[in-house]
Design an enzyme around this catalytic site. Sequence first.
Site: not given
Length: 349
Positions: A105, A108, A169
């Site tokens: 995980d 970023e 969205d």
Amino acid sequence: RHYGDSSFDPSRFPDPAGMVRELSARGCNVTTWTMPFFHEDSPNAAEGIERGYFVKDKAGSPYPVLWWSCVGFLLDVSNPDALAWWAGKLRLLKNSVGLAGYKFDAGEANYLPADAVTHARMQRTHYSQRWVHFAATHFPYCEVRSGWFNHREPILFRHWDKFSTWGLDNGLASVITTALALSLSGYPFALPDMIGGNAYGGVDADKELLIRWTQASALMLAIQFSITPWDFDAETVAICKKYADLHVSLAEDRLAAAVEATRSGTPVIRPIWWGDPTNVTAQGIADEYLLGAKYLVAPVVTMGARQRDIYLPNGTWRDYESGKRYEGRTWLRDYPAPLDTLPLFVRVG
């Protein structure tokens, strides 16, 4: 117990190896969750601090970074010794318990502070690149959710966490557009997020959304359940099982498309204009997709809908269930799609 642990909590998992053996006997390959963060109370944190394996602040101390539910120190992926240390910890856990691999995980670039000090100078985006390359190199049976020029890594790249809603969205409809965006940007092995979404903000999936999400994901390279169909009713179980079984039955076709991707770069999940690139109508369709060149999938992504308009690109197409044939470059208006039906077509010419 903490970010950065490399052992199971014995109070919750008194016999993890036995648990994994039992699951393996049922045909399950077991992975567990890990991330590049280390909570200060994790035994591995003290060792990492002593060895200088974490990203530092300007004062030379481990940089505390907020991620998800708490603060942790961030593995310095620019340091080869830090990567070798963490790979060794994860490999020991994998082998001792019998895991197949890991879910890697985070990673970023935005979690690397702009003023952080690393072992070797690197751009923030390179954090993602090195984290994913680390995962793919040491534990190829894995999934990741970040990347930066990691197109050649032969692993599953998971979509961003989805909301338990219907729309473009970040809801159900975006499962299709995200898969197409990943595929067209050079990541052929896209893994859609959990069926039904993540129930963020107290918004839960209802029966209809769970069923339509299962259908929409059924022909993608991999699918994953977290919300359980049996929390609803027998009809939900039956329909979701039908499309989980469909997913399994088409394994040969999914894997053939994956092999093709390794040879030519052709996406596994393709926009419907892929074989008809000058077709302006096909270029505007965002709620259908192709699996390889063989299957066209037209899921229902509108709440309450029991029919939908479907556009078929060039070719001859056969309805997977009814067997009826259609010539392409045509609209099928108000095509029947009751709750237990996924409109699915097979190219036959």
